[in-house]
Design a protein around this motif. Structure first.
Motif, PDB file in Angstrom:
ATOM      1  N   ASP A 107      -3.373  51.565  17.182  1.00 61.01           N
ATOM      2  CA  ASP A 107      -3.226  52.527  16.761  1.00 61.01           C
ATOM      3  C   ASP A 107      -2.001  53.865  17.164  1.00 61.01           C
ATOM      4  OD1 ASP A 107      -2.005  51.782  19.696  1.00 61.01           O
ATOM      5  OD2 ASP A 107      -3.612  52.621  20.723  1.00 61.01           O
ATOM      6  N   VAL A 108      -0.917  52.890  16.844  1.00 57.29           N
ATOM      7  CA  VAL A 108       0.752  53.504  16.957  1.00 57.29           C
ATOM      8  C   VAL A 108       1.172  54.196  15.647  1.00 57.29           C
ATOM      9  CG1 VAL A 108       3.156  52.973  17.203  1.00 57.29           C
ATOM     10  CG2 VAL A 108       1.225  51.320  18.751  1.00 57.29           C
ATOM     11  N   ASP A 109       1.024  55.101  16.374  1.00 57.33           N
ATOM     12  CA  ASP A 109       1.988  56.200  15.326  1.00 57.33           C
ATOM     13  C   ASP A 109       2.675  55.558  13.843  1.00 57.33           C
ATOM     14  OD1 ASP A 109       3.282  58.523  13.765  1.00 57.33           O
ATOM     15  OD2 ASP A 109       3.076  59.417  15.233  1.00 57.33           O
ATOM     16  N   PRO A 110       2.701  55.225  12.504  1.00 59.62           N
ATOM     17  CA  PRO A 110       3.176  54.517  11.899  1.00 59.62           C
ATOM     18  C   PRO A 110       4.428  55.206  11.076  1.00 59.62           C
ATOM     19  CG  PRO A 110       1.110  55.897  10.654  1.00 59.62           C
ATOM     20  CD  PRO A 110       0.886  56.080  12.379  1.00 59.62           C
ATOM     21  N   THR A 111       4.521  56.575  11.581  1.00 59.21           N
ATOM     22  CA  THR A 111       5.273  57.471  11.363  1.00 59.21           C
ATOM     23  C   THR A 111       7.141  56.688  11.937  1.00 59.21           C
ATOM     24  OG1 THR A 111       5.157  59.172  12.725  1.00 59.21           O
ATOM     25  CG2 THR A 111       4.580  58.894   9.959  1.00 59.21           C
ATOM     26  N   LYS A 112       6.256  56.702  13.457  1.00 52.44           N
ATOM     27  CA  LYS A 112       7.297  56.388  14.477  1.00 52.44           C
ATOM     28  C   LYS A 112       7.328  54.554  14.249  1.00 52.44           C
ATOM     29  CE  LYS A 112       6.291  59.148  18.439  1.00 52.44           C
ATOM     30  NZ  LYS A 112       6.271  58.966  20.584  1.00 52.44           N
ATOM     31  N   ILE A 113       7.165  53.965  14.009  1.00 49.02           N
ATOM     32  CA  ILE A 113       7.268  52.331  13.489  1.00 49.02           C
ATOM     33  C   ILE A 113       8.295  52.146  12.366  1.00 49.02           C
ATOM     34  CG2 ILE A 113       6.811  50.219  12.766  1.00 49.02           C
ATOM     35  CD1 ILE A 113       3.894  51.116  14.341  1.00 49.02           C
ATOM     36  N   LYS A 114       8.268  53.400  11.283  1.00 53.23           N
ATOM     37  CA  LYS A 114       8.331  53.373  10.276  1.00 53.23           C
ATOM     38  C   LYS A 114      10.259  53.683  10.146  1.00 53.23           C
ATOM     39  CE  LYS A 114       9.679  55.864   6.244  1.00 53.23           C
ATOM     40  NZ  LYS A 114       8.824  57.414   4.747  1.00 53.23           N
ATOM     41  N   ALA A 115      10.199  54.026  11.334  1.00 51.54           N
ATOM     42  CA  ALA A 115      11.587  55.660  11.678  1.00 51.54           C
ATOM     43  C   ALA A 115      12.313  54.179  12.450  1.00 51.54           C
ATOM     44  CB  ALA A 115      11.345  56.490  12.420  1.00 51.54           C
ATOM     45  N   ALA A 116      11.941  53.643  13.581  1.00 52.09           N
ATOM     46  CA  ALA A 116      12.650  52.662  14.155  1.00 52.09           C
ATOM     47  C   ALA A 116      13.168  51.645  12.877  1.00 52.09           C
ATOM     48  CB  ALA A 116      11.934  52.259  15.060  1.00 52.09           C
ATOM     49  N   SER A 117      12.386  51.219  12.421  1.00 49.56           N
ATOM     50  CA  SER A 117      12.386  49.657  11.598  1.00 49.56           C
ATOM     51  C   SER A 117      13.311  49.991   9.966  1.00 49.56           C
ATOM     52  CB  SER A 117      11.462  49.382  10.575  1.00 49.56           C
ATOM     53  OG  SER A 117      11.465  48.443  10.290  1.00 49.56           O
ATOM     54  N   ALA A 118      13.504  51.500  10.064  1.00 51.57           N
ATOM     55  CA  ALA A 118      14.444  51.907   8.905  1.00 51.57           C
ATOM     56  C   ALA A 118      15.765  52.072   9.318  1.00 51.57           C
ATOM     57  CB  ALA A 118      14.141  53.474   8.310  1.00 51.57           C
ATOM     58  N   ALA A 119      15.948  52.257  11.142  1.00 48.99           N
ATOM     59  CA  ALA A 119      17.195  52.511  11.446  1.00 48.99           C
ATOM     60  C   ALA A 119      17.996  51.102  12.003  1.00 48.99           C
ATOM     61  CB  ALA A 119      17.403  53.067  12.435  1.00 48.99           C
ATOM     62  N   VAL A 120      16.863  50.233  11.598  1.00 51.35           N
ATOM     63  CA  VAL A 120      17.653  48.290  12.217  1.00 51.35           C
ATOM     64  C   VAL A 120      17.864  48.085  10.961  1.00 51.35           C
ATOM     65  CG1 VAL A 120      16.810  46.871  12.892  1.00 51.35           C
ATOM     66  CG2 VAL A 120      16.247  48.491  14.737  1.00 51.35           C
ATOM     67  N   GLN A 121      17.483  48.633  10.021  1.00 48.26           N
ATOM     68  CA  GLN A 121      17.721  47.915   8.439  1.00 48.26           C
ATOM     69  C   GLN A 121      18.794  48.483   7.985  1.00 48.26           C
ATOM     70  OE1 GLN A 121      13.841  48.875   6.523  1.00 48.26           O
ATOM     71  NE2 GLN A 121      12.938  47.320   7.085  1.00 48.26           N
ATOM     72  N   ARG A 122      18.972  49.858   8.403  1.00 51.06           N
ATOM     73  CA  ARG A 122      20.444  50.321   7.992  1.00 51.06           C
ATOM     74  C   ARG A 122      21.663  50.167   8.256  1.00 51.06           C
ATOM     75  NH1 ARG A 122      16.980  55.455   8.481  1.00 51.06           N
ATOM     76  NH2 ARG A 122      17.751  55.157  10.011  1.00 51.06           N
ATOM     77  N   ALA A 123      21.381  49.663   9.414  1.00 47.23           N
ATOM     78  CA  ALA A 123      22.685  49.018  10.370  1.00 47.23           C
ATOM     79  C   ALA A 123      22.246  47.876  10.634  1.00 47.23           C
ATOM     80  CB  ALA A 123      21.576  49.598  11.898  1.00 47.23           C
ATOM     81  N   THR A 124      22.339  47.032  10.163  1.00 48.61           N
ATOM     82  CA  THR A 124      21.872  45.769  10.300  1.00 48.61           C
ATOM     83  C   THR A 124      21.685  45.466   8.484  1.00 48.61           C
ATOM     84  OG1 THR A 124      19.781  45.312  10.387  1.00 48.61           O
ATOM     85  CG2 THR A 124      21.393  45.360  12.113  1.00 48.61           C
ATOM     86  N   GLU A 125      22.664  46.011   7.192  1.00 45.74           N
ATOM     87  CA  GLU A 125      22.590  45.567   6.117  1.00 45.74           C
ATOM     88  C   GLU A 125      23.374  44.477   5.917  1.00 45.74           C
ATOM     89  OE1 GLU A 125      22.738  47.883   1.794  1.00 45.74           O
ATOM     90  OE2 GLU A 125      22.833  49.220   3.927  1.00 45.74           O
ATOM     91  N   ALA A 126      24.763  44.483   5.787  1.00 41.46           N
ATOM     92  CA  ALA A 126      25.507  43.400   6.217  1.00 41.46           C
ATOM     93  C   ALA A 126      24.803  42.395   6.581  1.00 41.46           C
ATOM     94  CB  ALA A 126      26.673  43.619   6.791  1.00 41.46           C
ATOM     95  N   TYR A 127      24.001  42.479   7.637  1.00 39.85           N
ATOM     96  CA  TYR A 127      23.731  40.976   7.928  1.00 39.85           C
ATOM     97  C   TYR A 127      22.417  40.270   7.555  1.00 39.85           C
ATOM     98  CZ  TYR A 127      20.864  37.996  11.179  1.00 39.85           C
ATOM     99  OH  TYR A 127      20.378  37.199  12.478  1.00 39.85           O
ATOM    100  N   HIS A 128      21.252  41.212   7.141  1.00 36.47           N
ATOM    101  CA  HIS A 128      20.780  40.656   5.980  1.00 36.47           C
ATOM    102  C   HIS A 128      20.709  40.118   4.467  1.00 36.47           C
ATOM    103  CE1 HIS A 128      17.210  41.998   9.160  1.00 36.47           C
ATOM    104  NE2 HIS A 128      18.206  42.445   9.164  1.00 36.47           N
ATOM    105  N   MET A 129      22.227  40.793   4.112  1.00 36.48           N
ATOM    106  CA  MET A 129      22.504  40.731   3.564  1.00 36.48           C
ATOM    107  C   MET A 129      22.773  39.863   2.896  1.00 36.48           C
ATOM    108  SD  MET A 129      21.050  42.275   1.000  1.00 36.48           S
ATOM    109  CE  MET A 129      22.312  40.993  -0.755  1.00 36.48           C
ATOM    110  N   ALA A 130      23.614  38.972   4.407  1.00 34.33           N
ATOM    111  CA  ALA A 130      24.734  37.904   4.616  1.00 34.33           C
ATOM    112  C   ALA A 130      23.337  36.730   4.278  1.00 34.33           C
ATOM    113  CB  ALA A 130      25.548  37.862   5.652  1.00 34.33           C
ATOM    114  N   MET A 131      21.978  37.013   5.436  1.00 41.10           N
ATOM    115  CA  MET A 131      21.014  36.278   5.235  1.00 41.10           C
ATOM    116  C   MET A 131      20.465  35.914   3.479  1.00 41.10           C
ATOM    117  SD  MET A 131      21.207  34.884   8.274  1.00 41.10           S
ATOM    118  CE  MET A 131      22.126  35.781   9.568  1.00 41.10           C
ATOM    119  N   MET A 132      20.553  36.914   3.236  1.00 41.28           N
ATOM    120  CA  MET A 132      19.756  36.152   1.203  1.00 41.28           C
ATOM    121  C   MET A 132      20.677  35.743   0.522  1.00 41.28           C
ATOM    122  SD  MET A 132      17.365  40.013   1.236  1.00 41.28           S
ATOM    123  CE  MET A 132      16.019  39.129  -0.121  1.00 41.28           C
TER     124      MET A 132
END
Length: 407
Positions: A107-132
């Motif tokens: 019952d959570v607004d998916p736009t809020k989940i999307k906003a939070a998730s996208a922000a973390v993904q952008r901020a930690t892009e270098a970390y995730h690419m290092a893992m991949m």
């Protein structure tokens, strides 16, 4: 040593293959803290320099999504980014315990989940690419939480549901065997045989068809590399990114995908359930999608980030795999993806093309691989799935027949 401790040892010794004097980071829900401590103890026994614990709390996350504004959800503190950078700079190994309640964010607004998730993904892009890029060794494992267990076993009391899910997880991960480490080492030989066959043939494309409506052609990049079971990190040490795993996988060509994929299992994305869904592709891009359950969440996934509307992974799993034969819907991608052939929307693993680990995003794109800060697996495998590999000269080879390997 009980079987839960064996699973913890597996994550350390086979999962990240922790080396003496190496640091370990454990990402875990607070509900899984008992098991996380077992992992920490196993790591110290294996000679860890130190262990750091990162706790998450999805029940608090629900409170935050319900009450915080979009601006607050889009803010990622610098200390969080610095902590991720420190993991890579130290060459630490990372074990992540993945255990979500599939219904908690319904019952959570998916736009809020999307906003939070996208922000973390952008901020930690270098970390995730290092893992991949396998710059660090990493492993994902799962253990029960009450909410997840009740979703899988809704007709029994919570304690019994948790016990039943533990039993299923220990069986799927081979942690219930006398020597799980040896069992995984033996299992790895089967992965090596399948990846060698696929890499030697270098198929130009694959044609998928089944009775649910999946009908798609998936082109492959030149000099692609199939992987499965253990992988080799940039430091030359082998590790298992997923426990359990039954897949061999590669990256499709980002622009050469045409047709329709129909799901065979539900998907839990950012705590929201998506079920009975399909995706249509034209020249690699999602041109249409529909879901009987979770249409808004599916929209959020397809639009999550640049490149999340393209495929980044193609994975082959026999219908009669050990996990599939359990005939249990886990509502957890780590297990359900290893019971079914699947794809992933978003990023391709750079290691799936020759020299990819040294390529920047533009070079990866030129090589045919998709680049994104998103990577989400979804399942399409069925008991009647047919997959035909087509070589550049038009020669066809039956890869899967009636849902299982034909090679």
């Amino acid at each position: 040593m009980n079987n839960q401790q064996k699973l913890a040892e597996l994550a350390v010794k086979i999962g990240v293959n922790l080396q003496p004097d190496q640091s370990l980071v454990i990402n875990t829900p607070i509900e899984c803290s008992d098991f996380a401590r077992m992992v920490a103890e196993a790591a110290y026994k294996a000679g860890a320099w130190d262990v750091r614990m990162n706790y998450s709390d999805e029940k608090f996350s629900r409170i935050r999504y319900k009450n915080a504004g979009l601006k607050a959800l889009e803010e990622v503190p610098q200390w969080f980014v610095d902590k991720q950078k420190d993991v890579v700079s130290r060459g630490a190994a990372v074990i992540s315990i993945y255990a979500e309640d599939p219904d908690l964010f319904a019952d959570v607004d998916p736009t809020k989940i999307k906003a939070a998730s996208a922000a973390v993904q952008r901020a930690t892009e270098a970390y995730h690419m290092a893992m991949m890029n396998n710059q660090c060794r990493w492993c994902v494992v799962s253990v029960p939480t009450a909410g997840w267990a009740k979703k899988v076993f809704p007709d029994v009391p919570e304690d019994e549901a948790t016990d039943k899910l533990w039993a299923a997880i220990l069986k799927a991960t081979r942690a219930d065997l006398e020597d799980p480490v040896a069992a995984w080492q033996a299992c790895n030989q089967n992965f090596e045989a399948k990846t060698k066959f696929l890499n030697d043939h270098q198929f130009d494309k694959f044609i998928y068809k089944n009775g649910r409506g999946t009908c798609i052609e998936v082109g492959m990049p030149e000099n692609h590399i199939w992987a499965g079971g253990s992988e080799k990190a940039q430091d030359g040490v082998e590790f298992f990114p997923n426990i359990p795993t039954e897949e061999v996988f590669c990256a499709p060509h980002r622009d050469r995908i045409n047709g329709t994929l129909v799901s065979s299992h539900p998907l839990v994305y950012n705590g929201q359930l998506i079920d009975k869904f399909s995706l249509s592709f034209k020249d690699g891009v999602v041109t249409g999608y529909t879901a009987q359950v979770g249409q808004d969440a599916l929209k959020t996934l397809v639009e999550a980030s640049k490149g999340s509307d393209r495929l980044g992974e193609i994975a082959l799993v026999p219908y009669h795999s050990p996990i599939s034969d359990m005939n249990l819907l886990f509502y957890n991608t780590l297990f359900d993806e290893n019971a079914s052939c699947h794809f992933a929307l978003g990023a391709a693993y750079p290691t799936c093309v020759e020299g990819g680990e040294t390529m920047d995003p533009e070079a990866l794109k030129a090589a045919g691989l998709n680049y994104s800060t998103t990577h989400v697996d979804f399942m399409v495998g069925t008991e009647d799935l047919s997959i035909v590999g087509v070589k550049k000269d038009g020669t066809e080879v039956q890869i899967f027949k009636d849902g299982d390997w034909a090679i």
